[in-house]
Write a protein that holds these residues in place. Structure first.
Motif, mmCIF file in Angstrom:
data_model
loop_
_atom_site.group_PDB
_atom_site.id
_atom_site.type_symbol
_atom_site.label_atom_id
_atom_site.label_comp_id
_atom_site.label_asym_id
_atom_site.label_seq_id
_atom_site.Cartn_x
_atom_site.Cartn_y
_atom_site.Cartn_z
ATOM 1 N N TRP A 56 38.865 2.893 -27.216
ATOM 2 C CA TRP A 56 39.046 4.148 -27.940
ATOM 3 C C TRP A 56 40.530 4.361 -28.218
ATOM 4 C CZ3 TRP A 56 34.435 6.194 -29.222
ATOM 5 C CH2 TRP A 56 33.324 5.883 -28.420
ATOM 6 N N SER A 57 40.839 5.264 -29.140
ATOM 7 C CA SER A 57 42.236 5.594 -29.397
ATOM 8 C C SER A 57 42.769 6.460 -28.267
ATOM 9 C CB SER A 57 42.361 6.356 -30.722
ATOM 10 O OG SER A 57 41.790 7.654 -30.606
ATOM 11 N N ALA A 58 44.084 6.528 -28.140
ATOM 12 C CA ALA A 58 44.703 7.364 -27.114
ATOM 13 C C ALA A 58 44.294 8.819 -27.300
ATOM 14 C CB ALA A 58 46.224 7.222 -27.164
ATOM 15 N N GLU A 59 44.219 9.264 -28.546
ATOM 16 C CA GLU A 59 43.833 10.653 -28.821
ATOM 17 C C GLU A 59 42.395 10.931 -28.378
ATOM 18 O OE1 GLU A 59 43.622 13.798 -32.603
ATOM 19 O OE2 GLU A 59 44.301 11.727 -32.900
ATOM 20 N N GLU A 60 41.502 9.967 -28.591
ATOM 21 C CA GLU A 60 40.112 10.143 -28.166
ATOM 22 C C GLU A 60 39.997 10.198 -26.649
ATOM 23 O OE1 GLU A 60 37.539 7.976 -31.727
ATOM 24 O OE2 GLU A 60 38.701 6.740 -30.338
#
Length: 207
Positions: free
Chosen positions: A68-72
């Motif tokens: 997943w992305s860091a933001e997710e």
């Protein structure tokens, strides 16, 4: 009347248990690969959830390998889920709940007690976090009673977790990484609360 009294007694017992201080700022994740151990503390993770940034090398690597992305990951770790502590405890102390907890601690467990103490340790963290009527990944981490390690040790443990997000994860990273597992754990607990001792829900995801 008796049913309400028993529920009240159970809740009082859980609240008394919650008086035990959690090890906030302790070694929440000890990434154990072969003979190497790198530490990420609760404070490291809380700071990341708050700001979206981290200087902890192991946490950065964990995010990069999560699928997943860091933001997710940041959003998922901090998300709250409404629960009832009595219903949560009913599930976690049931046969299906114990089986669920064993399945959820295949490679992530107390540093010293390992799988022998994994079920009661994770269960206590979840129940303590649920006392205020909500749970989150970050809250469960904060209430861990001892250091937990993610073990990848030359064939004995492979560092993979059973992410309880059937149909919502894709690929090995999303479906086996520790941070992905943490993101989905509270939702799975919320979905499996037992409101009635007679009519227990099956272990399933909310997805």
């Amino acid at each position: 009347m008796l049913k309400r009294a028993l529920a009240g007694s159970f809740a009082a017992t859980l609240l008394a248990t919650a008086a035990t201080p959690a090890l906030a700022g302790g070694q929440t994740i000890r990434w154990n690969s072969g003979g190497a151990v790198i530490t990420t503390t609760y404070d490291d993770i809380a700071a990341f959830v708050d700001s979206g940034e981290t200087s902890n090398r192991a946490l950065n690597e964990g995010i990069a390998l999560s699928g997943w992305s860091a933001e997710e990951i940041q959003k998922g770790l901090g998300k709250d889920y409404k629960v009832n502590v009595v219903y949560v405890a009913r599930f976690l102390y049931s046969k299906k709940g114990v089986k669920f907890l064993k399945n959820q601690t295949t490679s992530y467990f107390p540093y010293w007690g390992m799988t022998e103490t994994a079920v009661p340790a994770l269960r206590s963290a979840i129940v303590l976090d649920a006392v205020d009527g909500k749970i989150s990944s970050l809250g469960i981490m904060k209430n861990l009673p001892t250091d937990f390690r993610l073990a990848d040790t030359c064939g004995t443990y492979d560092g993979s977790q059973n992410v309880c997000a059937k149909g919502k994860c894709s690929g090995d990273q999303q479906c086996t990484s520790l941070l992905s597992w943490y993101v989905f754990l509270p939702a799975c607990i919320q979905a499996n609360q037992i409101k009635d001792k007679v009519a227990a829900s099956p272990v399933r995801g909310l997805w």
